[in-house]
Write an enzyme that holds these catalytic residues in place. Structure first.
Site, PDB file in Angstrom:
ATOM      1  N   TYR A 153      -2.374   4.648  14.181  1.00 20.86           N
ATOM      2  CA  TYR A 153      -3.763   4.739  13.310  1.00 20.86           C
ATOM      3  C   TYR A 153      -4.352   4.326  14.739  1.00 20.86           C
ATOM      4  O   TYR A 153      -4.280   3.456  15.506  1.00 20.86           O
ATOM      5  CB  TYR A 153      -3.949   4.305  12.224  1.00 20.86           C
ATOM      6  CG  TYR A 153      -2.693   4.754  10.786  1.00 20.86           C
ATOM      7  CD1 TYR A 153      -2.500   5.924  11.391  1.00 20.86           C
ATOM      8  CD2 TYR A 153      -2.162   3.741   9.969  1.00 20.86           C
ATOM      9  CE1 TYR A 153      -1.828   6.937   9.645  1.00 20.86           C
ATOM     10  CE2 TYR A 153      -1.433   4.718   9.215  1.00 20.86           C
ATOM     11  CZ  TYR A 153      -1.423   5.535   9.103  1.00 20.86           C
ATOM     12  OH  TYR A 153      -0.713   6.452   8.101  1.00 20.86           O
ATOM     13  N   SER A 160       0.127  -1.109  -0.138  1.00 19.85           N
ATOM     14  CA  SER A 160      -0.183  -0.106  -0.271  1.00 19.85           C
ATOM     15  C   SER A 160       0.722   1.071  -0.099  1.00 19.85           C
ATOM     16  O   SER A 160       1.812   1.457   0.888  1.00 19.85           O
ATOM     17  CB  SER A 160      -1.223   0.038   1.439  1.00 19.85           C
ATOM     18  OG  SER A 160      -1.835   1.148   1.163  1.00 19.85           O
ATOM     19  N   MET A 161       0.081   2.056  -0.867  1.00 22.65           N
ATOM     20  CA  MET A 161       0.647   3.771  -0.708  1.00 22.65           C
ATOM     21  C   MET A 161       0.004   4.728  -1.106  1.00 22.65           C
ATOM     22  O   MET A 161      -0.512   4.549  -1.944  1.00 22.65           O
ATOM     23  CB  MET A 161       2.087   3.631  -2.059  1.00 22.65           C
ATOM     24  CG  MET A 161       3.127   2.906  -1.677  1.00 22.65           C
ATOM     25  SD  MET A 161       4.053   2.919  -3.138  1.00 22.65           S
ATOM     26  CE  MET A 161       3.784   1.981  -4.800  1.00 22.65           C
ATOM     27  N   HIS A 162      -0.472   5.505  -0.642  1.00 21.15           N
ATOM     28  CA  HIS A 162      -0.970   6.485  -1.088  1.00 21.15           C
ATOM     29  C   HIS A 162      -0.014   7.447  -2.186  1.00 21.15           C
ATOM     30  O   HIS A 162       0.511   8.102  -2.021  1.00 21.15           O
ATOM     31  CB  HIS A 162      -1.565   7.931   0.063  1.00 21.15           C
ATOM     32  CG  HIS A 162      -2.039   8.716  -0.081  1.00 21.15           C
ATOM     33  ND1 HIS A 162      -3.607   7.424   0.381  1.00 21.15           N
ATOM     34  CD2 HIS A 162      -2.597   9.815  -0.833  1.00 21.15           C
ATOM     35  CE1 HIS A 162      -5.015   9.042   0.105  1.00 21.15           C
ATOM     36  NE2 HIS A 162      -4.060   9.872  -0.562  1.00 21.15           N
TER      37      HIS A 162
END
Length: 345
Positions: A170, A28-30
Site C-alpha cells: 500500500y 482488521s478485516m474487510h
C-alpha cells in the site's frame, strides 16, 4: 486473579493513559459490511457481539482517508462521514466500556481500484489495475494532511485509536523500498529519505489527535519481496516510528504481490511470530503479532515465548464471535475453529 489456563492472554496491558483489558485483539478485516446497505448498523452489531464476548481490542476494516486512496465506496474525510461511524463506536462501548476499538486508516496507493491512484513513482504493481500517478510535492502534502484529518475525524467519531498500515504494498510501504520509489528528491534515494513519508504521516497524526489516543503502526517485518527492506532497515524504521509517537507496533508479513502464503491452511500455526519477537527486543514498545493463531493455547504460547504483547486473531473471530469467552470459560472444545480456508466465511 490470573486465569488458570491462559494467564498471559487474559492479563491487562497498561499503555500509560489507558489500558487493554486483555491481550486478545480482533485484527482488521474487510468484511464487505462497509459498503452494504445499512452497513454502519450491521458493523455495529458485528463488532459489538465480539466486544460482548470478551475481546480486548478491535481494529476495523481499512477505511481510506480520501478518494484516491481507493476503498470500495467508503472513506472518512468529512464530518458527516464521522457521524455515521459513531453508530459503531457507541455500540461497542455499550457492549463493554473496557473494549477499545481503533479505526484502520488504509491508503491502498498503487493498488487502489481507481485510475486516480497515486504512488511515489509511476510503477505499476503486477497485481494492480492501473499505473499510479506519481505524486508531486503538493500531492505528498495533501496525502499527509488527509491522514491527519482522517485520524482527527476518527477521534471525533468515538474511536479509541487508529492503526496506520505501512505494509503490504500500500501507499506508505511503496515509499520505503527502492523497487517502487525511484525518486531523487527528499522523498527518495537514501533510506532516511524513503522513511520521511511514513514518519511525517505519524507525526502529523499524533499532532492531530493529541497524546491520549492509541496510535498503532503496521510495519512490514518481513516483506518477502525481491529488493525489499533489509532487517536493519526494518529495525531503523521501527525505532523511528516509536520516536514519532506510536504506542503499539503491529507486525505484518508479506506484500500482497509476494508469492509466499501467510494465511492459508498449509501455513503452520504462529509461523511468523518469532520475527515479531526479534523486533520486539529492539523496540521496547508493545507489539502485535498475527497470522495463523487460531486457538487460545497457540496465543498463550506466543505470549509465553515473548514473541508479542498482543495477539491478533482476525479470521478466528470471524469464525466464532465467542472465541475469547469460550477460552475464558474453559469451553475450548466448543470453539468453531478457523481452518484458514479463505472461502469468505
Amino acid at each position: 486473579m490470573p486465569h488458570a489456563r491462559y494467564p498471559r492472554l487474559f492479563s491487562p496491558l497498561d499503555l500509560g493513559f489507558t489500558r487493554l483489558k486483555n491481550r486478545a485483539l480482533m485484527g482488521s478485516m474487510h468484511t464487505g459490511l462497509e459498503e452494504a446497505e445499512n452497513g454502519f448498523e450491521k458493523q455495529a452489531i458485528f463488532f459489538a457481539e465480539r466486544a460482548r464476548n470478551g475481546v480486548g481490542m478491535i481494529i476495523t476494516g481499512g477505511i481510506p482517508p480520501n478518494v484516491e486512496a481507493g476503498g470500495r465506496g467508503t472513506k472518512l474525510s468529512m464530518p458527516e462521514e464521522a457521524a455515521q461511524h459513531r453508530v459503531i463506536t457507541e455500540a461497542v462501548h455499550a457492549a463493554d466500556p473496557d473494549v477499545k476499538i481503533c479505526l484502520q486508516i488504509l491508503h491502498t496507493g498503487p493498488l487502489a481500484r481507481t485510475p486516480d491512484c497515486v504512488a511515489p513513482s509511476a510503477i505499476r504493481s503486477r497485481i494492480a489495475a492501473y499505473v499510479p500517478r506519481e505524486l508531486d510535492e503538493a500531492g505528498i502534502e495533501k496525502q499527509i494532511a488527509d491522514f491527519a484529518n482522517c485520524a482527527a475525524l476518527a477521534k471525533s467519531a468515538g474511536y479509541d485509536g487508529v492503526e496506520i498500515i505501512g505494509s503490504a504494498g500500500y501507499l506508505i510501504s511503496t515509499f520505503l523500498v527502492e523497487k517502487t520509489n525511484r525518486r531523487t528528491d527528499r522523498w527518495g534515494g537514501s533510506f532516511e529519505n524513503r522513511m520521511r513519508f511514513p514518519l511525517e504521516v505519524l507525526k502529523r497524526v499524533r499532532a492531530a489527535v493529541g497524546r491520549d489516543f492509541i496510535l498503532i503502526f503496521r510495519i512490514a517485518a518481513m516483506d518477502m519481496l525481491q529488493g525489499g527492506m533489509s532487517w536493519d532497515e526494518v529495525v531503523t524504521l521501527g525505532k523511528a516510528v516509536v520516536d514519532a509517537g506510536v504506542n503499539i507496533v503491529s507486525t505484518h508479513f508479506c506484500w500482497h504481490e509476494a508469492f509466499v502464503p501467510t494465511i492459508a491452511t498449509m501455513v503452520p500455526r504462529a509461523a511468523f511470530t518469532q520475527v515479531t519477537g526479534r523486533l520486539r527486543r529492539e523496540l521496547g514498545v508493545p507489539m502485535i503479532t498475527s497470522n495463523r493463531i487460531n486457538m487460545p493455547q497457540v496465543a498463550e504460547d506466543v505470549l509465553a515465548r515473548g514473541d508479542a504483547d498482543i495477539v491478533s486473531m482476525a479470521r478466528p473471530m470471524l469464525a466464532d464471535a465467542e472465541l475469547v469467552r469460550k477460552a475464558a470459560e474453559g469451553r475450548e472444545d466448543e470453539i468453531n475453529t478457523c481452518i484458514a480456508c479463505n472461502q469468505a466465511c
